[in-house]
Design a protein around this motif. Structure first.
Motif, mmCIF file in Angstrom:
data_model
loop_
_atom_site.group_PDB
_atom_site.id
_atom_site.type_symbol
_atom_site.label_atom_id
_atom_site.label_comp_id
_atom_site.label_asym_id
_atom_site.label_seq_id
_atom_site.Cartn_x
_atom_site.Cartn_y
_atom_site.Cartn_z
ATOM 1 N N LEU A 113 -3.332 -6.861 12.386
ATOM 2 C CA LEU A 113 -3.729 -6.693 10.991
ATOM 3 C C LEU A 113 -3.765 -5.221 10.595
ATOM 4 O O LEU A 113 -3.386 -4.852 9.476
ATOM 5 C CB LEU A 113 -5.101 -7.337 10.743
ATOM 6 N N ASP A 114 -4.212 -4.391 11.508
ATOM 7 C CA ASP A 114 -4.290 -2.959 11.206
ATOM 8 C C ASP A 114 -2.916 -2.383 10.907
ATOM 9 O O ASP A 114 -2.749 -1.604 9.962
ATOM 10 C CB ASP A 114 -4.928 -2.213 12.384
ATOM 11 N N VAL A 115 -1.921 -2.790 11.670
ATOM 12 C CA VAL A 115 -0.596 -2.202 11.459
ATOM 13 C C VAL A 115 0.133 -2.845 10.285
ATOM 14 O O VAL A 115 0.739 -2.148 9.465
ATOM 15 C CB VAL A 115 0.249 -2.250 12.753
ATOM 16 N N ILE A 116 0.066 -4.171 10.158
ATOM 17 C CA ILE A 116 0.849 -4.789 9.078
ATOM 18 C C ILE A 116 0.208 -4.586 7.709
ATOM 19 O O ILE A 116 0.890 -4.668 6.685
ATOM 20 C CB ILE A 116 1.123 -6.290 9.335
ATOM 21 N N SER A 117 -1.096 -4.299 7.694
ATOM 22 C CA SER A 117 -1.750 -4.044 6.399
ATOM 23 C C SER A 117 -1.257 -2.755 5.754
ATOM 24 O O SER A 117 -1.437 -2.549 4.553
ATOM 25 C CB SER A 117 -3.271 -3.980 6.578
#
Length: 288
Positions: free
Chosen positions: A204-208
């Motif tokens: 989630l951290d990267v794709i957000s």
């Protein structure tokens, strides 16, 4: 500062009315359960009224945030309704998420009585109401809207007139269609990632940071992953909204197959005991 009334002191209406009082408006409140209105006055000042008509008497603006079309009619129309107490030229602003049909009906009734009506559903949920950070979508006459916009901004970060009567409700329907599809997509993405053995918080951290990013991902992704649904906008409220917009879609000839399917998914969540869970609980259906 204006003399205003607020009808309906639920999880949305109570903080909205509080922000009006904090901004210096003279606030009279009405709630179906009188004890709730008395408690609001004790905490925030102002006056509690026994009927919508009494609350509306002598006010420049009458706000309402109730449950549905029938609840709205019950506080607006009839001998004890707000319209019966309002002075000529006063404005009724409805923040209920209701049908465009009832907005047009009440707008016509207001015109006949020498009053004005703005449909003004909100987005932002309980947190937005508490923080005075709602987004308000309005329908009605431009001159009338200009009169009430400053008061609306007491509890909103953004407000816009979207067109004639009913346009605010139609815009809220667009909002709910977009949210329903987005939350289901996020639920499936997290479910897939977990089944694939990925570190979901890292995912989630990267794709957000890219094209998949959204408010829902930022604010609900981690709690969905943790199975926490005890806050935010309830499933039963979303189903009410989806029922309204699906009926409007049938009337207008709009094709909403994904939205209709997600409404059924929310029905499954209700059957699991999740009527009061946050709408992000769609993931619980996938993981049961």
């Amino acid at each position: 500062m204006a003399k205003v009334a607020f009808l309906g002191l639920g999880v949305m209406g109570s903080p909205m009315a509080r922000h009006l009082a904090k901004k210096g408006h003279d606030v009279t409140v009405y709630n179906r359960t009188r004890a709730k209105a008395d408690a609001w006055v004790q905490a925030n000042g102002g006056v509690a009224a026994s009927t919508p008509r009494e609350a509306a008497a002598g006010q420049e603006i009458v706000f309402a945030c109730v449950g549905n079309d029938d609840d709205l009619r019950s506080v607006v129309l009839g001998e004890d309704g707000a319209f019966a107490g309002m002075s000529k030229g006063a404005v009724f602003v409805d923040h209920t998420t209701a049908s465009a049909e009832v907005a047009r009906e009440l707008s016509a009734a207001a015109d006949a009585a020498g009053l004005h009506f703005i449909d003004a559903p909100v987005s932002g949920g309980q947190a937005g109401a508490e923080n005075g950070a709602l987004t308000v979508m309005c329908g009605g006459d431009a001159t009338t809207y200009a009169k009430v916009e400053p008061a609306i901004l007491s509890f909103a970060k953004a407000s816009r007139l979207m067109g004639p009567s009913g346009s605010g409700q139609l815009t809220k329907m667009v909002n709910q269609i977009a949210i329903a599809g987005l939350v289901q997509g996020l639920a499936e993405a997290i479910h897939f990632g977990k089944r694939s053995g990925l570190d979901i918080e890292a995912v989630l951290d990267v794709i957000s940071k890219g094209a998949a990013g959204s408010w829902q991902m930022e604010n609900r992704g981690k709690t969905m992953n943790a199975g926490k649904f005890d806050f935010g906008f309830a499933v039963e409220w979303m189903r009410k909204d989806l029922g309204i917009l699906l009926a409007e879609g049938r009337r207008s000839g709009a094709h909403l197959p994904v939205t209709a399917l997600i409404d059924q998914f929310y029905s499954d969540v209700e059957a699991m005991g999740g009527s009061r869970w946050d709408t992000s609980s769609l993931i619980a259906r996938l993981e049961r």
